[in-house]
Design a protein around this motif. Structure first.
Motif, PDB file in Angstrom:
ATOM      1  N   PRO A  85     -32.312  46.434  61.986  1.00 39.48           N
ATOM      2  CA  PRO A  85     -30.976  46.559  63.108  1.00 39.48           C
ATOM      3  C   PRO A  85     -30.744  45.144  63.468  1.00 39.48           C
ATOM      4  O   PRO A  85     -29.634  45.069  64.096  1.00 39.48           O
ATOM      5  CB  PRO A  85     -32.092  47.019  64.395  1.00 39.48           C
ATOM      6  N   GLU A  86     -31.388  44.151  63.260  1.00 41.97           N
ATOM      7  CA  GLU A  86     -30.872  42.927  63.431  1.00 41.97           C
ATOM      8  C   GLU A  86     -31.448  41.778  62.359  1.00 41.97           C
ATOM      9  O   GLU A  86     -32.166  41.999  61.459  1.00 41.97           O
ATOM     10  CB  GLU A  86     -31.161  42.352  64.915  1.00 41.97           C
ATOM     11  N   LYS A  87     -31.022  40.517  62.200  1.00 39.82           N
ATOM     12  CA  LYS A  87     -31.478  39.428  61.515  1.00 39.82           C
ATOM     13  C   LYS A  87     -32.987  39.408  61.598  1.00 39.82           C
ATOM     14  O   LYS A  87     -33.642  39.352  62.818  1.00 39.82           O
ATOM     15  CB  LYS A  87     -30.527  38.262  61.780  1.00 39.82           C
ATOM     16  N   GLU A 136     -27.085  40.387  54.760  1.00 37.93           N
ATOM     17  CA  GLU A 136     -26.597  40.139  55.997  1.00 37.93           C
ATOM     18  C   GLU A 136     -27.985  40.022  57.026  1.00 37.93           C
ATOM     19  O   GLU A 136     -27.540  39.301  57.921  1.00 37.93           O
ATOM     20  CB  GLU A 136     -25.732  41.145  56.461  1.00 37.93           C
ATOM     21  N   LYS A 137     -29.001  40.309  56.529  1.00 43.16           N
ATOM     22  CA  LYS A 137     -30.043  40.440  57.767  1.00 43.16           C
ATOM     23  C   LYS A 137     -31.058  39.509  57.286  1.00 43.16           C
ATOM     24  O   LYS A 137     -31.887  38.991  58.253  1.00 43.16           O
ATOM     25  CB  LYS A 137     -30.527  41.772  57.971  1.00 43.16           C
ATOM     26  N   LEU A 145     -30.591  36.660  54.354  1.00 42.27           N
ATOM     27  CA  LEU A 145     -30.451  35.747  53.642  1.00 42.27           C
ATOM     28  C   LEU A 145     -30.037  34.466  54.625  1.00 42.27           C
ATOM     29  O   LEU A 145     -30.086  33.537  54.471  1.00 42.27           O
ATOM     30  CB  LEU A 145     -29.127  35.928  52.707  1.00 42.27           C
ATOM     31  N   PRO A 146     -29.886  34.939  55.904  1.00 42.60           N
ATOM     32  CA  PRO A 146     -29.118  33.695  57.095  1.00 42.60           C
ATOM     33  C   PRO A 146     -30.474  33.016  57.146  1.00 42.60           C
ATOM     34  O   PRO A 146     -30.228  31.925  57.382  1.00 42.60           O
ATOM     35  CB  PRO A 146     -28.820  34.380  58.231  1.00 42.60           C
ATOM     36  N   SER A 147     -31.565  33.537  57.138  1.00 41.08           N
ATOM     37  CA  SER A 147     -32.662  32.760  57.506  1.00 41.08           C
ATOM     38  C   SER A 147     -33.487  32.478  56.042  1.00 41.08           C
ATOM     39  O   SER A 147     -34.737  31.919  56.439  1.00 41.08           O
ATOM     40  CB  SER A 147     -33.802  33.650  58.352  1.00 41.08           C
ATOM     41  N   PHE A 148     -32.852  32.367  55.084  1.00 44.62           N
ATOM     42  CA  PHE A 148     -33.341  32.068  53.793  1.00 44.62           C
ATOM     43  C   PHE A 148     -34.442  30.869  53.499  1.00 44.62           C
ATOM     44  O   PHE A 148     -35.704  30.899  53.161  1.00 44.62           O
ATOM     45  CB  PHE A 148     -32.366  32.090  52.779  1.00 44.62           C
ATOM     46  N   ASP A 149     -33.804  29.867  54.157  1.00 46.20           N
ATOM     47  CA  ASP A 149     -34.535  28.653  54.085  1.00 46.20           C
ATOM     48  C   ASP A 149     -35.945  28.397  54.937  1.00 46.20           C
ATOM     49  O   ASP A 149     -36.643  27.464  54.565  1.00 46.20           O
ATOM     50  CB  ASP A 149     -33.681  27.282  54.249  1.00 46.20           C
ATOM     51  N   LYS A 150     -35.999  29.543  55.975  1.00 43.24           N
ATOM     52  CA  LYS A 150     -36.986  29.356  56.795  1.00 43.24           C
ATOM     53  C   LYS A 150     -38.319  30.240  56.012  1.00 43.24           C
ATOM     54  O   LYS A 150     -39.416  30.287  56.779  1.00 43.24           O
ATOM     55  CB  LYS A 150     -36.656  29.997  58.336  1.00 43.24           C
ATOM     56  N   PHE A 151     -37.958  31.105  55.102  1.00 46.31           N
ATOM     57  CA  PHE A 151     -39.177  31.867  54.623  1.00 46.31           C
ATOM     58  C   PHE A 151     -39.918  30.903  53.532  1.00 46.31           C
ATOM     59  O   PHE A 151     -39.459  29.965  53.223  1.00 46.31           O
ATOM     60  CB  PHE A 151     -38.535  33.103  53.615  1.00 46.31           C
ATOM     61  N   ASP A 152     -41.274  31.244  53.360  1.00 49.66           N
ATOM     62  CA  ASP A 152     -41.973  30.413  52.444  1.00 49.66           C
ATOM     63  C   ASP A 152     -41.478  30.703  50.945  1.00 49.66           C
ATOM     64  O   ASP A 152     -40.681  31.866  50.790  1.00 49.66           O
ATOM     65  CB  ASP A 152     -43.392  31.071  52.556  1.00 49.66           C
TER      66      ASP A 152
END
Length: 536
Positions: free
Chosen positions: A268-270, A308-309, A311-318
């Motif tokens: 439903p959201e990022k 869209e939900k 990849l915007p935070s891709f660099d924050k995942f391990d």
């Protein structure tokens, strides 16, 4: 049988002189009760009209003596259909007898349950079927249940399923919606076992009429999937997969199944990078959908959802999660239609640019190898691969975002393309330098056999595969002719053989932390409480 039993129990044997040899153990009230039950049985067997015996049947329902209950457990199922107004009371009476302390009473009652689930017209009654099903499931859950009872319950369940598979499935699927708790978990476990062993394994012969029953199962299972655990989810998909309406050329086909699975992956959201269970659910849904995509279905939603939900935070995942995300995107890219490819292209190109280092000149006398930038080559490889696939499907959108003069595109942005090409070619040059280093190290590891050295050799192989693929794709991309399949006809990608590496020159590039993170991508699906807000 009844007559013989009555004579044996009630007769008092006497000698010719009147001496009592043995006396019946029945007291007067119990003897009268049995006599009345026997008479009722005789009358019902001989009668053509049975309504006149309603009061006698009511008496039968209330007979509670230990010796009468053996007869009651047999006669109620036999004659209940003749008294439809007393159907619920009859079922309640037999349900109570299923827990009786006498073995013969319990077995007779269990065997008689299915007969009590039919109306006067001989058709199944939904409420009765579900109530009986619930009782049989609870017997299976009871740890103290005797083996003979479980066999009788299993046989009764088989009869119920053949009689009314829809209402049995309604009860079983409702059990999977039960809230969390020790007892509810046990209920779901047994319900899944019955679904698998008694419904799914015999679906071809049980699902009749097939279209109406299959439509019921489709609609009901779709609702349950939102709260299913991983094992439940896979079982339910297996059941759907066996339905004719999802076969190629039928009403829904493989596309219908792919869409159902995609609905479960929608966010439903990022996504918060700390929400490991949610990420795992999305990635596992991709795995489950893949066979149906390969049968001709199209990925209309999952790739767009990830781009869209997530990849915007891709660099924050391990790094392990990052590798898993890219792997799934690459797998899905073959099945993405033009419209979805266009939606995904912009974000993928942006992240590719972030992975590419800015060109820098080596100072005079400096060591070029020592100044190599940190590059996660498998990630660059995956993003380049996606650009190729998306560009082949929607060249105009990719050209407008990147400036790449793709085939079929118009008015590319030359300045934007030059900046992209400079970074890409610099990455290519760094890759060639790294390849030289890897080739120099490889012979030294060839004769080594320790587990650490084996892992290093695998990491080196992945690194070289990744860099070679980047080189092939770069040559095609800078000419504006994306065709990853031509660039790598063998289809061999570095991520097929292990987790991503930060830098193939480093010792132990796939660290323990990364290996552990990679495993997290396969944690079982988390249990979700209720349907998400994005559900249509």
């Amino acid at each position: 049988f009844f007559r013989t039993t009555r004579m044996a129990e009630e007769a008092a044997a006497k000698t010719a002189g009147g001496e009592v040899l043995y006396q019946s153990t029945l007291d007067t009230s119990e003897s009268e009760m049995l006599e009345k039950i026997y008479k009722f049985s005789d009358d019902m067997a001989a009668a053509k009209e049975h309504a006149q015996y309603t009061d006698d049947f009511k008496y039968l329902l209330g007979a509670t003596s230990s010796r009468a209950k053996t007869l009651v457990a047999t006669l109620i199922p036999k004659y209940a259909a003749h008294f439809p107004a007393l159907q619920s009371a009859a079922l309640a009476a037999v349900v109570g007898l299923c827990a009786d302390e006498q073995n013969v009473v319990r077995l007779n009652a269990i065997k008689g349950l299915p007969a009590l689930c039919k109306g006067a017209d001989g058709k199944p009654v939904a409420a009765g079927v579900q109530k009986a099903c619930g009782l049989l499931i609870k017997m299976e859950m009871t740890k103290q249940a005797q083996e003979v009872d479980l066999r009788a319950a299993s046989t009764a369940m088989d009869t119920l399923i053949k009689m009314d598979v829809q209402n049995v499935c309604e009860y079983l699927l409702s059990s999977l919606e039960a809230p969390e708790g020790e007892e509810q978990d046990a209920l779901r476990e047994v319900a899944c076992k019955v679904l698998k062993d008694k419904v799914w394994s015999k679906a071809a012969e049980l699902i009749r009429p097939f279209e109406a029953t299959e439509e019921f199962l489709k609609g009901r299972i779709e609702k349950v999937l939102y709260v299913a655990s991983e094992s439940e989810f896979k079982l339910l998909i297996d059941i759907l997969k066996g339905l004719k309406i999802f076969e190629a050329g039928q009403k829904y086909g493989p596309q219908g199944l792919a869409d159902i699975i995609a609905e479960q992956a929608l966010l439903p959201e990022k996504l918060d990078p700390t929400a490991v269970d949610e990420l795992t659910r999305v990635l596992e849904c991709v795995n489950i959908a893949m066979p149906f995509l390969k049968k001709g279905a199209t990925d209309n939603k999952m790739s767009v959802n990830i781009v869209e939900k997530i990849l915007p935070s891709f660099d924050k995942f391990d790094s392990g999660s990052q590798a898993s995300i890219l792997q799934r995107l690459c797998q899905l890219s073959f099945f993405v239609p033009k419209e979805a490819a266009g939606k995904c292209a912009g974000s993928v190109l942006t992240l590719l640019m972030a992975q590419l280092p800015a060109p820098k000149a080596t100072e005079a006398g400096g060591d070029a190898a020592a100044s190599l930038p940190e590059i996660t080559f498998p990630f660059v490889e995956a993003f380049l691969f996606l650009v190729h696939l998306y560009g082949a499907k929607d060249p105009a959108t990719v050209a407008s975002v990147s400036g790449i003069p793709m085939d079929g595109s118009e008015n590319p942005d030359a300045q934007k393309f030059q900046a992209f090409k400079d970074k890409l070619l610099y990455t290519y040059e760094v890759g060639q330098t790294v390849i030289g280093k890897l080739q120099a190290v490889a012979p030294k590891l060839k004769s080594m056999r320790s587990p650490e050295d084996v892992e290093r050799k695998k990491a080196l192989e992945r690194g070289m595969t990744s860099i070679k693929n980047i080189s092939d794709m770069t040559r095609l991309l800078v000419t504006g002719k994306p065709s990853c399949l031509q660039a790598m006809p063998s289809g061999k990608f570095s991520w097929h053989s292990g987790p991503a590496t930060s830098h193939p020159l480093k010792r132990g590039a796939a660290s323990n932390a990364e290996a552990s993170a990679a495993k997290k991508a396969y944690v079982p699906l988390s249990r979700r409480g209720g349907a998400p807000t994005h559900k249509a």
